[in-house]
Design a protein around this motif. Structure first.
Motif, PDB file in Angstrom:
ATOM      1  N   UNK A 198       0.874  -1.160   0.000  1.00  0.00           N
ATOM      2  CA  UNK A 198       0.000   0.000   0.000  1.00  0.00           C
ATOM      3  C   UNK A 198       0.924   1.227   0.000  1.00  0.00           C
ATOM      4  N   UNK A 199       0.754   2.146  -0.932  1.00  0.00           N
ATOM      5  CA  UNK A 199       1.725   3.233  -1.085  1.00  0.00           C
ATOM      6  C   UNK A 199       1.565   4.354  -0.046  1.00  0.00           C
ATOM      7  N   UNK A 200       1.738   4.001   1.212  1.00  0.00           N
ATOM      8  CA  UNK A 200       1.660   4.997   2.282  1.00  0.00           C
ATOM      9  C   UNK A 200       2.938   5.829   2.313  1.00  0.00           C
ATOM     10  N   UNK A 201       2.872   6.953   2.992  1.00  0.00           N
ATOM     11  CA  UNK A 201       4.010   7.871   3.055  1.00  0.00           C
ATOM     12  C   UNK A 201       5.237   7.208   3.678  1.00  0.00           C
ATOM     13  N   UNK A 202       5.060   6.448   4.763  1.00  0.00           N
ATOM     14  CA  UNK A 202       6.220   5.810   5.388  1.00  0.00           C
ATOM     15  C   UNK A 202       6.850   4.770   4.465  1.00  0.00           C
TER      16      UNK A 202
END
Length: 189
Positions: free
Chosen positions: A30-34
């Motif tokens: 999932x392309x989350x910021x972290x």
């Protein structure tokens, strides 16, 4: 099965894209910021965001019957065609690198109507129909701005990819053959 499908997509893209092996990473996160902050090289992210039955490909007959020749028949429920929905995004330090990577993935996928059987792992081979790819035609995930806000990351352009796979989770049922049936009606006085 999902892991194997992801690996087939990875294999297809790495074998067909004009990049040197090891220069680009392919992930399914999932392309989350972290996640994006930890990337060390250009990355193509293939995020599966939904799985739905392809009702348009569902046949009118839900069961197949086979006469076994020994007084029994085998009933088998027909397999299900499932759509796996992906959002493909590219990630790099320079926007030009991101755009080139995304364009390479797009042209590679547009050249393929199906995942070639030789790229499928053994448990996905011998599909009754080829594993179909639809590029840029998904109607789900309507508002990408809502998606990026929900996962708390900066918006990135993406390719919507739908992969249609046949799944047969049903076991056949064998029973005695019914040659005739009788229905009786009785009128009560």
């Amino acid at each position: 099965m999902i892991y194997e499908l992801n690996e087939a997509l990875r294999k297809l893209l790495l074998s067909e894209m004009p990049v040197r092996k090891g220069d680009v990473d392919i992930q399914f996160e999932i392309p989350k910021k972290e996640w994006s902050s930890r990337l060390s090289k250009p990355t193509l992210n293939i995020y599966m965001y939904d799985i739905l039955e392809n009702i348009e490909l569902r046949g009118s007959e839900q069961w197949t019957q086979t006469d076994n020749g020994d007084g029994t028949v085998t009933l088998h429920r027909n397999p299900v065609r499932m759509n796996y929905y992906y959002l493909i995004t590219s990630w790099a330090k320079e926007i030009q690198d991101e755009q080139q990577l995304l364009a390479a993935a797009l042209t590679t996928l547009l050249r393929q109507a199906y995942i070639p059987e030789e790229m499928l792992p053994d448990n996905l081979k011998n599909q009754p129909v080829p594993v179909r790819l639809e590029v840029g035609q998904s109607k789900s995930l309507q508002k990408l701005s809502d998606f990026w806000g929900m996962i708390d990351n900066d918006p990135h352009p993406g390719i919507r990819l739908t992969v249609t796979l046949t799944i047969d989770p049903y076991k056949p049922v064998t029973s005695p053959r019914v040659a005739t049936s009788e229905v009786r009606f009785k009128q009560n006085p």
